[in-house]
Write an enzyme that holds these catalytic residues in place. Structure first.
Site, PDB file in Angstrom:
ATOM      1  N   HIS A 108      -1.390 -42.008 -72.729  1.00 33.44           N
ATOM      2  CA  HIS A 108      -1.891 -43.202 -72.813  1.00 33.44           C
ATOM      3  C   HIS A 108      -3.314 -43.554 -73.321  1.00 33.44           C
ATOM      4  O   HIS A 108      -3.948 -42.422 -73.459  1.00 33.44           O
ATOM      5  CB  HIS A 108      -2.358 -43.793 -71.361  1.00 33.44           C
ATOM      6  CG  HIS A 108      -0.890 -43.843 -70.460  1.00 33.44           C
ATOM      7  ND1 HIS A 108      -0.135 -44.864 -70.448  1.00 33.44           N
ATOM      8  CD2 HIS A 108      -0.494 -42.967 -69.567  1.00 33.44           C
ATOM      9  CE1 HIS A 108       0.946 -44.560 -69.744  1.00 33.44           C
ATOM     10  NE2 HIS A 108       0.700 -43.365 -69.059  1.00 33.44           N
ATOM     11  N   ALA A 150       8.284 -20.034 -66.705  1.00 34.18           N
ATOM     12  CA  ALA A 150       8.114 -20.872 -65.604  1.00 34.18           C
ATOM     13  C   ALA A 150       6.518 -21.465 -65.339  1.00 34.18           C
ATOM     14  O   ALA A 150       5.595 -20.395 -65.396  1.00 34.18           O
ATOM     15  CB  ALA A 150       8.742 -20.389 -64.394  1.00 34.18           C
ATOM     16  N   LYS A 170       0.165 -18.858 -73.403  1.00 33.48           N
ATOM     17  CA  LYS A 170      -0.140 -18.004 -74.532  1.00 33.48           C
ATOM     18  C   LYS A 170       0.965 -17.210 -74.884  1.00 33.48           C
ATOM     19  O   LYS A 170       1.675 -16.675 -73.772  1.00 33.48           O
ATOM     20  CB  LYS A 170      -1.355 -17.240 -73.995  1.00 33.48           C
ATOM     21  CG  LYS A 170      -2.485 -18.012 -73.873  1.00 33.48           C
ATOM     22  CD  LYS A 170      -3.725 -17.229 -73.261  1.00 33.48           C
ATOM     23  CE  LYS A 170      -4.810 -17.895 -72.961  1.00 33.48           C
ATOM     24  NZ  LYS A 170      -5.940 -17.389 -72.429  1.00 33.48           N
TER      25      LYS A 170
END
Length: 182
Positions: A108, A150, A170
């Site tokens: 936004h 994950a 990373k």
């Protein structure tokens, strides 16, 4: 017997309603599951109706017309995926998104929360697996043959042939080339 019945009763309906849906013919997903978990909510109850591929009823895909995708890639086909493609998303082929994955292509504006910023699209290469509950942020490019662990936050480019994890994401090691021939 059940597999043939599944194909003849539900398979032709899935093929007719999703002409661009490419998945391995055998052993991927039962057609009756595709019918009840994807087609009925999407077509009858109008959940993600603009997507031309199966989207799970718990997932949300915004601006699917700005998504370019290869084969064996169906953004939102897993539980609780959130795909926002206001600036566009380019998916390669053979991409798996774990449950809860969010891909957000625009933020936004700071001074007006009802408007989105303009920018380059997200690019995700071929043979990519994004683990459960990971988030991909705007303007990111993910190379070919990549695994995202994950709960990772992808906020910068990830090179090809790598495994990347963490918040921020990373690269932790290099990955062997992908061997399956699509």
């Amino acid at each position: 017997m059940f597999n043939k019945l599944d194909f003849f009763v539900f398979g032709w309906i899935i093929s007719w309603m999703y002409p661009e849906y490419y998945r391995p013919k055998y052993g991927y997903q039962k057609y009756y599951i595709l019918f009840f978990h994807y087609l009925i909510p999407q077509k009858l109850f109008r959940l993600n109706p603009k997507a031309k591929w199966p989207v799970h009823f718990t997932s949300k895909v915004f601006a699917p017309e700005k998504i370019i995708k290869g084969i064996l890639c169906d953004p939102g086909d897993n539980n609780n995926n959130y795909i926002q493609a206001n600036n566009g998303i380019i998916f390669g082929s053979n991409i798996e998104l774990g449950p809860g994955v969010s891909i957000i292509s625009s933020n936004h504006k700071v001074n007006n929360l009802r408007e989105h910023t303009k920018g380059k699209p997200i690019k995700i290469g071929n043979n990519v697996w994004i683990g459960a509950n990971s988030t991909v942020l705007p303007k990111v490019s993910i190379g070919d043959n990549v695994i995202i662990g994950a709960n990772s936050l992808v906020n910068k480019d990830i090179p090809s042939n790598s495994v990347a994890v963490g918040n921020p994401c990373k690269v932790i090691k290099q990955k062997e080339p992908y061997t399956e021939d699509l």
